[in-house]
Design an enzyme around this catalytic site. Structure first.
Site, short mmCIF file in Angstrom:
data_model
loop_
_atom_site.label_atom_id
_atom_site.label_comp_id
_atom_site.label_asym_id
_atom_site.label_seq_id
_atom_site.Cartn_x
_atom_site.Cartn_y
_atom_site.Cartn_z
CB SER A 13 -1.03 -0.09 1.27
OG SER A 13 -1.71 1.08 1.22
CG LEU A 14 1.93 3.74 -3.41
CD1 LEU A 14 1.76 4.72 -4.45
CD2 LEU A 14 3.52 4.11 -2.77
CE LYS A 63 -11.35 -0.69 -0.56
NZ LYS A 63 -11.43 -0.53 -1.73
#
Length: 273
Positions: A13-14, A63
């Site tokens: 992940s960024l 999510k």
């Protein structure tokens, strides 16, 4: 104050890079980490956080699980997208579940393209396909076509898009031979699924929205010439992260600083091979 992105996997992940750059730009001494949390550990982890926690970014597989957290207000757009990517906490207790992917996708397209959107195609059938399909509706699409590897498994995504207040027509076709429709095509599938036939079917679409940012360019992104518009995965990531930043901190999100940080991080990854 502490924030983090939760997922499994999550090391790629960024989000830490983007949010930390945002904190530095506005002078906040906050922390933001990437934490691997398995699906079965999600609720216990979130409900066990300390009072220093302010926000969580969620990626797969969390999510949809976040929709069922007790005592948490779920925004209309998170319910519409059937997924949460943002949890806001007060004194360590989750109080708001939101989805910034949907407005982030709208902002990413509008940053690059100001023309009409009367119809669009989404390649894929998962949670990201739902949020980007809904974004096409927000942009004006009255028909959204899904091209899915397993059309029957895309039924929940099709239902989520069809529930948009504009009452769009939603079509589900097979990825292997379904035709691309509209001014915008969004790809949510892995690069290896983008064969020559799929790329050729997208060749006449004015706007290509590739939600991936690594590897880059994907075959679809590489096919876009100067006469067409390319919206990239980093565009989406930055715009949704700016909205998360604002929800977590209450401060305006420094878009330019966060984008520069993301670009530098991706360049470093590519240089490292």
């Amino acid at each position: 104050m502490r924030c983090a992105v939760l997922g499994d996997p999550v090391s790629h992940s960024l989000s830490p890079t983007l949010h930390r750059a945002g904190y530095a730009a506005v002078g906040l001494d906050w922390e933001y980490d990437a934490i691997r949390v398995a699906a079965e550990e999600f609720a216990p982890f979130v409900l066990g956080l300390g009072t220093e926690w302010r926000g969580l970014s969620l990626t797969m597989p969390h999510k949809r699980a976040a929709l069922s957290l007790l005592g948490v207000e779920v925004t209309a757009r998170a319910r519409l997208a059937s997924g949460v990517n943002t949890l806001v906490l007060e004194a360590g207790t989750p109080v708001l579940a939101d989805n910034t992917d949907l407005p982030g996708a709208v902002a990413a397209v509008r940053e690059r393209y100001d023309g009409p959107v009367t119809a669009g195609t989404v390649i894929g059938g998962g949670a990201t396909a739902a949020s980007t399909g809904l974004a096409l509706c927000e942009l004006g699409a009255r028909t959204v076509r899904l091209l899915a590897r397993s059309p029957e498994r895309a039924a929940p995504t099709a239902a989520a898009i069809a529930a948009h207040p504009s009452a769009p027509r939603v079509e589900v076709l097979a990825l292997r031979d379904g035709e691309v429709l509209g001014e915008v095509v969004v790809s949510t599938v892995p690069a290896e699924a983008q064969d020559d036939g799929l790329v050729a079917r997208c060749a006449d679409t004015p706007v290509v929205f590739e939600v991936l940012y690594d590897p880059w360019p994907t075959p679809l992104a590489a096919s876009v010439g100067a006469d067409r518009v390319l919206v990239g995965g980093l565009d989406l990531l930055v715009h949704q992260a700016v909205l998360q930043f604002e929800l977590f901190t209450g401060a305006p999100g420094p878009l330019a600083a966060m984008r520069r940080a993301g670009e530098r991080a991706l360049e470093a990854r590519r240089a490292a091979g």
